[in-house]
Design a protein around this motif. Structure first.
Motif, PDB file in Angstrom:
ATOM      1  N   GLY A   1       0.844  -1.201   0.000  1.00  0.00           N
ATOM      2  CA  GLY A   1       0.000   0.000   0.000  1.00  0.00           C
ATOM      3  C   GLY A   1       0.878   1.249   0.000  1.00  0.00           C
ATOM      4  O   GLY A   1       1.941   1.276   0.617  1.00  0.00           O
ATOM      5  N   TRP A   2       0.374   2.194  -0.735  1.00  0.00           N
ATOM      6  CA  TRP A   2       1.144   3.442  -0.853  1.00  0.00           C
ATOM      7  C   TRP A   2       0.206   4.625  -0.673  1.00  0.00           C
ATOM      8  O   TRP A   2      -0.963   4.581  -1.074  1.00  0.00           O
ATOM      9  CB  TRP A   2       1.793   3.492  -2.249  1.00  0.00           C
ATOM     10  CG  TRP A   2       2.642   4.698  -2.553  1.00  0.00           C
ATOM     11  CD1 TRP A   2       3.664   5.180  -1.807  1.00  0.00           C
ATOM     12  CD2 TRP A   2       2.527   5.565  -3.682  1.00  0.00           C
ATOM     13  NE1 TRP A   2       4.230   6.277  -2.392  1.00  0.00           N
ATOM     14  CE2 TRP A   2       3.538   6.533  -3.566  1.00  0.00           C
ATOM     15  CE3 TRP A   2       1.679   5.609  -4.807  1.00  0.00           C
ATOM     16  CZ2 TRP A   2       3.752   7.557  -4.502  1.00  0.00           C
ATOM     17  CZ3 TRP A   2       1.898   6.630  -5.735  1.00  0.00           C
ATOM     18  CH2 TRP A   2       2.929   7.587  -5.582  1.00  0.00           C
ATOM     19  N   GLU A   3       0.739   5.677  -0.054  1.00  0.00           N
ATOM     20  CA  GLU A   3      -0.030   6.942   0.066  1.00  0.00           C
ATOM     21  C   GLU A   3       0.903   8.097  -0.267  1.00  0.00           C
ATOM     22  O   GLU A   3       1.988   8.207   0.313  1.00  0.00           O
ATOM     23  CB  GLU A   3      -0.597   7.090   1.481  1.00  0.00           C
ATOM     24  CG  GLU A   3      -1.333   8.387   1.717  1.00  0.00           C
ATOM     25  CD  GLU A   3      -2.479   8.640   0.727  1.00  0.00           C
ATOM     26  OE1 GLU A   3      -2.247   9.377  -0.257  1.00  0.00           O
ATOM     27  OE2 GLU A   3      -3.599   8.108   0.928  1.00  0.00           O
TER      28      GLU A   3
ATOM     29  N   ASP B   1       3.791  11.867   9.086  1.00  0.00           N
ATOM     30  CA  ASP B   1       4.940  12.729   9.338  1.00  0.00           C
ATOM     31  C   ASP B   1       5.986  12.612   8.233  1.00  0.00           C
ATOM     32  O   ASP B   1       6.970  13.316   8.216  1.00  0.00           O
ATOM     33  CB  ASP B   1       5.566  12.456  10.724  1.00  0.00           C
ATOM     34  CG  ASP B   1       5.786  10.985  10.997  1.00  0.00           C
ATOM     35  OD1 ASP B   1       5.457  10.167  10.105  1.00  0.00           O
ATOM     36  OD2 ASP B   1       6.291  10.626  12.070  1.00  0.00           O
ATOM     37  N   VAL B   2       5.800  11.631   7.322  1.00  0.00           N
ATOM     38  CA  VAL B   2       6.671  11.559   6.139  1.00  0.00           C
ATOM     39  C   VAL B   2       5.786  11.476   4.909  1.00  0.00           C
ATOM     40  O   VAL B   2       4.618  11.065   4.997  1.00  0.00           O
ATOM     41  CB  VAL B   2       7.624  10.350   6.185  1.00  0.00           C
ATOM     42  CG1 VAL B   2       8.698  10.541   7.242  1.00  0.00           C
ATOM     43  CG2 VAL B   2       6.861   9.057   6.390  1.00  0.00           C
ATOM     44  N   TYR B   3       6.326  11.804   3.750  1.00  0.00           N
ATOM     45  CA  TYR B   3       5.582  11.670   2.491  1.00  0.00           C
ATOM     46  C   TYR B   3       5.810  10.291   1.886  1.00  0.00           C
ATOM     47  O   TYR B   3       6.743   9.594   2.258  1.00  0.00           O
ATOM     48  CB  TYR B   3       6.039  12.763   1.497  1.00  0.00           C
ATOM     49  CG  TYR B   3       5.725  14.164   1.971  1.00  0.00           C
ATOM     50  CD1 TYR B   3       4.389  14.569   2.146  1.00  0.00           C
ATOM     51  CD2 TYR B   3       6.751  15.071   2.224  1.00  0.00           C
ATOM     52  CE1 TYR B   3       4.118  15.853   2.579  1.00  0.00           C
ATOM     53  CE2 TYR B   3       6.476  16.341   2.641  1.00  0.00           C
ATOM     54  CZ  TYR B   3       5.143  16.739   2.821  1.00  0.00           C
ATOM     55  OH  TYR B   3       4.885  18.002   3.252  1.00  0.00           O
ATOM     56  N   ASN B   4       4.920   9.992   0.953  1.00  0.00           N
ATOM     57  CA  ASN B   4       5.050   8.746   0.195  1.00  0.00           C
ATOM     58  C   ASN B   4       5.204   7.532   1.117  1.00  0.00           C
ATOM     59  O   ASN B   4       6.207   6.837   1.113  1.00  0.00           O
ATOM     60  CB  ASN B   4       6.235   8.832  -0.784  1.00  0.00           C
ATOM     61  CG  ASN B   4       5.974   9.870  -1.872  1.00  0.00           C
ATOM     62  OD1 ASN B   4       4.827  10.076  -2.283  1.00  0.00           O
ATOM     63  ND2 ASN B   4       7.030  10.531  -2.304  1.00  0.00           N
TER      64      ASN B   4
ATOM     65  N   GLY C   1      -6.765   6.944   4.041  1.00  0.00           N
ATOM     66  CA  GLY C   1      -6.680   7.032   2.587  1.00  0.00           C
ATOM     67  C   GLY C   1      -5.598   6.127   2.022  1.00  0.00           C
ATOM     68  O   GLY C   1      -4.738   5.594   2.732  1.00  0.00           O
ATOM     69  N   ILE C   2      -5.659   5.914   0.697  1.00  0.00           N
ATOM     70  CA  ILE C   2      -4.633   5.148  -0.023  1.00  0.00           C
ATOM     71  C   ILE C   2      -4.511   5.758  -1.402  1.00  0.00           C
ATOM     72  O   ILE C   2      -5.402   6.517  -1.826  1.00  0.00           O
ATOM     73  CB  ILE C   2      -4.973   3.647  -0.052  1.00  0.00           C
ATOM     74  CG1 ILE C   2      -3.724   2.812  -0.389  1.00  0.00           C
ATOM     75  CG2 ILE C   2      -6.144   3.366  -0.988  1.00  0.00           C
ATOM     76  CD1 ILE C   2      -3.897   1.354  -0.023  1.00  0.00           C
ATOM     77  N   TYR C   3      -3.452   5.445  -2.082  1.00  0.00           N
ATOM     78  CA  TYR C   3      -3.145   6.136  -3.323  1.00  0.00           C
ATOM     79  C   TYR C   3      -2.549   5.156  -4.316  1.00  0.00           C
ATOM     80  O   TYR C   3      -1.797   4.258  -3.944  1.00  0.00           O
ATOM     81  CB  TYR C   3      -2.133   7.253  -3.027  1.00  0.00           C
ATOM     82  CG  TYR C   3      -2.023   8.330  -4.080  1.00  0.00           C
ATOM     83  CD1 TYR C   3      -2.734   9.532  -3.962  1.00  0.00           C
ATOM     84  CD2 TYR C   3      -1.175   8.170  -5.186  1.00  0.00           C
ATOM     85  CE1 TYR C   3      -2.606  10.547  -4.914  1.00  0.00           C
ATOM     86  CE2 TYR C   3      -1.041   9.170  -6.142  1.00  0.00           C
ATOM     87  CZ  TYR C   3      -1.763  10.366  -6.005  1.00  0.00           C
ATOM     88  OH  TYR C   3      -1.639  11.364  -6.933  1.00  0.00           O
TER      89      TYR C   3
END
Ligand SMILES: *[C@@H]1O[C@H](CO)[C@@H](O)[C@H](O)[C@H]1NC(C)=O
Ligand SMILES: *[C@@H]1O[C@H](CO)[C@@H](O)[C@H](O)[C@H]1NC(C)=O
Length: 278
Positions: free
Chosen positions: A202-204, A230-233, A259-261
């Motif tokens: 899973g990625w956000e 607190d971090v991206y991606n 959420g998920i991306y």
């Protein structure tokens, strides 16, 4: 008439002499010339003796010297034939011996052939049994279900958050051997009882959004993965080997409020395959 009787008597005498020669002391196969000569003399003597007797008993009958010569000739022929006969006998004995040896070898060969035939029959039976096993294995292998799937969530980017848990519908189908994964529902259904390898990623990508997803086996939670914003991606992932009954289902759920991306990068994925049936 009287002459014929004397002739017969002479022949009998000659025969007696030859018989003596045959059964006499000689052990060899050949008669030496000296012996032959002696025998001739003996016969000669007997002939003369018989002649004298004849002369005494009858003065009317005469045997001409030609007849005596013929008798001698006959005698010599008889001796020659006897020698030949002995040689033939010895040859026959030798052939008989060879024949016995050959018979023994033949019999031994026949036994070996029998033995080989039996071994051959055993091997043929084993071969046939092996062939059957191979056929059985081939059939089992052909009948063994082939199950493998690998799917991506979407190319559309953001998914969620929602007010309730939702089953994630991975609509990008990379692989779906056996069609056990349903892209309409997002659910994988085990076609046979067996051990299955299942994994997900899973990625956000959104800076403000936290990720939280759950792997289900039927209604049982296998794992929940999450990460903070607190971090991206953000990326979460896990893998399992699950024992599934035929008809069991496996799926991913996006938990309520998270959420998920996914994008063209294919970073949110769901995969699995049958390790082996049981
Ligand atoms: C997150 O990933 C996207 C796509 O790969 C990239 O464009 C972006 O720069 C990343 N954000 C950070 C903060 O690294
Ligand atoms: C994502 O998967 C699709 C389908 O296999 C492929 O065509 C595409 O190149 C993949 N995207 C990336 C960035 O690898």
């Amino acid at each position: 008439m009287r002459g014929a009787t004397v002739f017969l008597a002479l022949l009998l005498c000659l025969h007696g002499t030859w018989a003596q020669g045959e059964s006499g002391g000689e052990t060899g196969n050949h008669i030496t010339e000296t012996e032959e000569e002696n025998r001739k003399k003996e016969v000669q003597f007997e002939i003369q003796d018989a002649k004298a007797t004849h002369d005494q008993s009858s003065s009317q009958t005469n045997i001409s010297p030609e007849i005596w010569a013929e008798l001698k000739e006959l005698r010599d022929m008889a001796i020659e034939q006897m020698v030949e006969l002995r040689n033939s006998k010895s040859k026959i004995e030798k052939l008989e011996q060879e024949n016995t040896v050959l018979k023994a070898r033949m019999s031994s060969c026949e036994n070996e052939v029998k033995e080989l035939k039996r071994e051959n029959a055993v091997l043929e039976a084993r071969m046939s049994s092996s062939e059957n096993e191979v056929e059985e294995l081939k059939r089992e292998n052909a009948e063994r279900p082939k199950v493998a799937f690998s799917v991506g969530l979407t190319d559309a980017g953001e998914v969620g958050p929602f007010n309730t848990d939702i089953t994630l519908k991975f609509i990008k189908v990379f692989t779906n051997i056996g069609q056990a994964y349903n892209p309409t529902t997002g659910i994988f259904t085990a076609p046979v009882k067996g051990y299955y390898y299942i994994r997900f990623n899973g990625w956000e990508a959104r800076p403000s959004q936290t990720i939280r997803i759950t792997l289900y086996h039927n209604d049982k939670i296998i794992t929940t993965c999450f990460d903070n914003k607190d971090v991206y991606n953000l990326t979460v992932s896990n893998a399992f080997v699950l024992q599934l009954e035929k008809g069991d289902v496996v799926y991913m759920v996006l938990n309520s409020g998270y959420g998920i991306y996914d994008s063209l990068h294919n970073r949110t994925t769901f995969s699995g395959f049958l390790l082996f049936a049981v």
